[in-house]
Enzyme design. Structure first.
Site, PDB file in Angstrom:
ATOM      1  N   SER A   1      -2.761   0.672  -4.251  1.00  0.00           N
ATOM      2  CA  SER A   1      -3.207   1.837  -3.473  1.00  0.00           C
ATOM      3  C   SER A   1      -4.563   2.334  -3.936  1.00  0.00           C
ATOM      4  O   SER A   1      -4.896   2.255  -5.115  1.00  0.00           O
ATOM      5  CB  SER A   1      -2.173   2.965  -3.639  1.00  0.00           C
ATOM      6  N   ALA A   2      -5.341   2.884  -2.999  1.00  0.00           N
ATOM      7  CA  ALA A   2      -6.643   3.468  -3.341  1.00  0.00           C
ATOM      8  C   ALA A   2      -6.493   4.864  -3.942  1.00  0.00           C
ATOM      9  O   ALA A   2      -7.440   5.431  -4.474  1.00  0.00           O
ATOM     10  CB  ALA A   2      -7.507   3.556  -2.086  1.00  0.00           C
TER      11      ALA A   2
ATOM     12  N   THR B   1       1.549  10.164   4.125  1.00  0.00           N
ATOM     13  CA  THR B   1       0.710  11.201   3.519  1.00  0.00           C
ATOM     14  C   THR B   1      -0.576  11.415   4.311  1.00  0.00           C
ATOM     15  O   THR B   1      -1.305  12.364   4.051  1.00  0.00           O
ATOM     16  CB  THR B   1       0.352  10.817   2.064  1.00  0.00           C
TER      17      THR B   1
ATOM     18  N   ASP C   1       0.890  -1.154   0.000  1.00  0.00           N
ATOM     19  CA  ASP C   1       0.000   0.000   0.000  1.00  0.00           C
ATOM     20  C   ASP C   1       0.939   1.217   0.000  1.00  0.00           C
ATOM     21  O   ASP C   1       2.147   1.074   0.265  1.00  0.00           O
ATOM     22  CB  ASP C   1      -0.857  -0.034   1.284  1.00  0.00           C
ATOM     23  N   LEU C   2       0.434   2.388  -0.317  1.00  0.00           N
ATOM     24  CA  LEU C   2       1.316   3.564  -0.381  1.00  0.00           C
ATOM     25  C   LEU C   2       1.177   4.456   0.863  1.00  0.00           C
ATOM     26  O   LEU C   2       2.105   4.566   1.671  1.00  0.00           O
ATOM     27  CB  LEU C   2       0.998   4.369  -1.647  1.00  0.00           C
ATOM     28  N   ASP C   3      -0.004   5.072   0.995  1.00  0.00           N
ATOM     29  CA  ASP C   3      -0.228   6.036   2.083  1.00  0.00           C
ATOM     30  C   ASP C   3      -0.178   5.340   3.434  1.00  0.00           C
ATOM     31  O   ASP C   3      -0.954   4.423   3.688  1.00  0.00           O
ATOM     32  CB  ASP C   3      -1.598   6.712   1.905  1.00  0.00           C
TER      33      ASP C   3
ATOM     34  N   GLU D   1       0.140  -3.258   4.674  1.00  0.00           N
ATOM     35  CA  GLU D   1      -1.017  -2.345   4.779  1.00  0.00           C
ATOM     36  C   GLU D   1      -1.069  -1.651   6.134  1.00  0.00           C
ATOM     37  O   GLU D   1      -0.748  -2.275   7.144  1.00  0.00           O
ATOM     38  CB  GLU D   1      -2.299  -3.170   4.649  1.00  0.00           C
ATOM     39  N   ASP D   2      -1.481  -0.405   6.157  1.00  0.00           N
ATOM     40  CA  ASP D   2      -1.634   0.297   7.442  1.00  0.00           C
ATOM     41  C   ASP D   2      -3.097   0.477   7.829  1.00  0.00           C
ATOM     42  O   ASP D   2      -3.384   0.936   8.934  1.00  0.00           O
ATOM     43  CB  ASP D   2      -0.968   1.686   7.386  1.00  0.00           C
TER      44      ASP D   2
ATOM     45  N   LYS E   1     -11.168  -0.860  -1.281  1.00  0.00           N
ATOM     46  CA  LYS E   1     -10.860  -1.720  -0.138  1.00  0.00           C
ATOM     47  C   LYS E   1     -11.974  -1.509   0.890  1.00  0.00           C
ATOM     48  O   LYS E   1     -12.443  -0.386   1.016  1.00  0.00           O
ATOM     49  CB  LYS E   1      -9.515  -1.309   0.499  1.00  0.00           C
TER      50      LYS E   1
ATOM     51  N   LYS F   1      -8.455   6.313   6.747  1.00  0.00           N
ATOM     52  CA  LYS F   1      -7.291   5.637   6.161  1.00  0.00           C
ATOM     53  C   LYS F   1      -7.734   4.507   5.236  1.00  0.00           C
ATOM     54  O   LYS F   1      -8.551   3.669   5.623  1.00  0.00           O
ATOM     55  CB  LYS F   1      -6.368   5.097   7.258  1.00  0.00           C
TER      56      LYS F   1
HETATM   57  C1  G6P Z   1      -5.429   6.182   0.488  1.00  0.00           C
HETATM   58  C2  G6P Z   1      -5.495   6.998   1.766  1.00  0.00           C
HETATM   59  C3  G6P Z   1      -6.862   7.623   1.919  1.00  0.00           C
HETATM   60  C4  G6P Z   1      -7.254   8.392   0.670  1.00  0.00           C
HETATM   61  C5  G6P Z   1      -7.254   7.448  -0.536  1.00  0.00           C
HETATM   62  C6  G6P Z   1      -7.586   8.174  -1.838  1.00  0.00           C
HETATM   63  O1  G6P Z   1      -6.091   4.994   0.668  1.00  0.00           O
HETATM   64  O2  G6P Z   1      -5.212   6.200   2.887  1.00  0.00           O
HETATM   65  O3  G6P Z   1      -6.833   8.483   3.043  1.00  0.00           O
HETATM   66  O4  G6P Z   1      -8.511   8.985   0.813  1.00  0.00           O
HETATM   67  O5  G6P Z   1      -5.955   6.864  -0.644  1.00  0.00           O
HETATM   68  O6  G6P Z   1      -6.542   9.057  -2.140  1.00  0.00           O
HETATM   69  P1  G6P Z   1      -6.572  10.194  -3.220  1.00  0.00           P
HETATM   70  O7  G6P Z   1      -5.133  10.623  -3.314  1.00  0.00           O
HETATM   71  O8  G6P Z   1      -7.055   9.585  -4.502  1.00  0.00           O
HETATM   72  O9  G6P Z   1      -7.478  11.264  -2.750  1.00  0.00           O
HETATM   73 MG    MG Z   2      -2.668   3.175   3.620  1.00  0.00          MG
END
Ligand code: G6P
Ligand code: MG
Length: 218
Positions: free
Chosen positions: A114-115, A17, A9-11, A169-170, A145, A45
């Site tokens: 990542s989402a 972030t 996962d990224l964030d 994943e966090d 997710k 998150k």
């Molecule tokens: C990640 C973060 C979320 C965020 C989502 C969409 O999953 O944990 O907090 O809302 O990405 O991110 P975006 O950059 O598309 O707004």
């Molecule tokens: Mg995350």
């Protein structure tokens, strides 16, 4: 060993972030005349942009027209990107690079799941884009997710069976998605939040190469 793969996962896993998302969502809420807490922010998150705004408006008992909803989402993203655009390699969380180096040295493929619709841009800012064998982000999926779609697409792109994938994943939603996809889930964060994960670490500095090696050989 090479038949296994890793999905990150990224964030909250590679970069923090979440603090920028929080600042940008908080400004949006404040501009609309209400506030929310850091604890409530935990619930955002791993949650998509649209669903995050729905939750926040619910907390503030606000209803917006479709047009205003979309405008607010765009404003939030512009504000969020003003923070992202200041990012560089120094934002990569401690211990992450060591793991990436190990994977590269041992030819173990890794992907992003990542989402975020900003994922590719963020990877460019932190100079990590080239190492990923596949990148799947919020622009590639129709189901958020905890649906496993994002990770299943990543596994397919890696040409590795889901059961052979290990996901970092966090978020609770992300751990659930990995589990639903029959992947090994590694939670990065607090044990009390991520108890559904197969393994839990506070952060990457706690993950030893020995642990990784064993997991990849299983
Ligand atoms: C990640 C973060 C979320 C965020 C989502 C969409 O999953 O944990 O907090 O809302 O990405 O991110 P975006 O950059 O598309 O707004
Ligand atoms: Mg995350």
């Amino acid at each position: 060993m090479s038949q296994k793969a890793i999905i990150f996962d990224l964030d909250g896993v590679i970069v923090d972030t979440a603090k920028f998302h929080f600042l940008a969502w908080k400004k949006l809420a404040n501009d609309l005349g209400f506030d929310f807490t850091k604890e409530q922010n935990e619930e955002l998150k791993g949650v998509s942009r649209v669903d995050s705004l729905k939750k926040i408006l619910n907390w503030g008992n606000k209803e917006l027209s479709e047009e205003e909803f979309n405008r607010q989402m765009q404003l939030k993203n512009e504000n969020y990107l003003s923070y992202v655009n200041e990012m560089d390699k120094g934002e990569v969380l401690p211990g992450v690079q060591k793991v990436l180096d190990y994977l590269e040295e041992n030819n173990i493929p890794y992907a992003l799941g990542s989402a975020s619709k900003n994922a590719r841009h963020i990877l460019e800012k932190i100079d990590l884009k080239d190492g990923f064998s596949a990148i799947v982000d919020g622009t590639d999926v129709s189901k958020a997710k905890p649906d496993p779609e994002v990770f299943l697409i990543a596994a397919e792109k890696l040409n590795v069976a889901p059961q052979k994938c290990i996901v970092f994943e966090d978020s609770v939603a992300g751990v659930q998605a990995a589990n639903k996809g029959e992947m090994t889930s590694i939670g990065i964060g607090e044990e009390k939040t991520l108890q559904e994960a197969d393994y839990i670490f506070n952060d990457f500095t706690e993950i030893s190469i020995e642990f990784l090696k064993n997991l990849l050989q299983k």
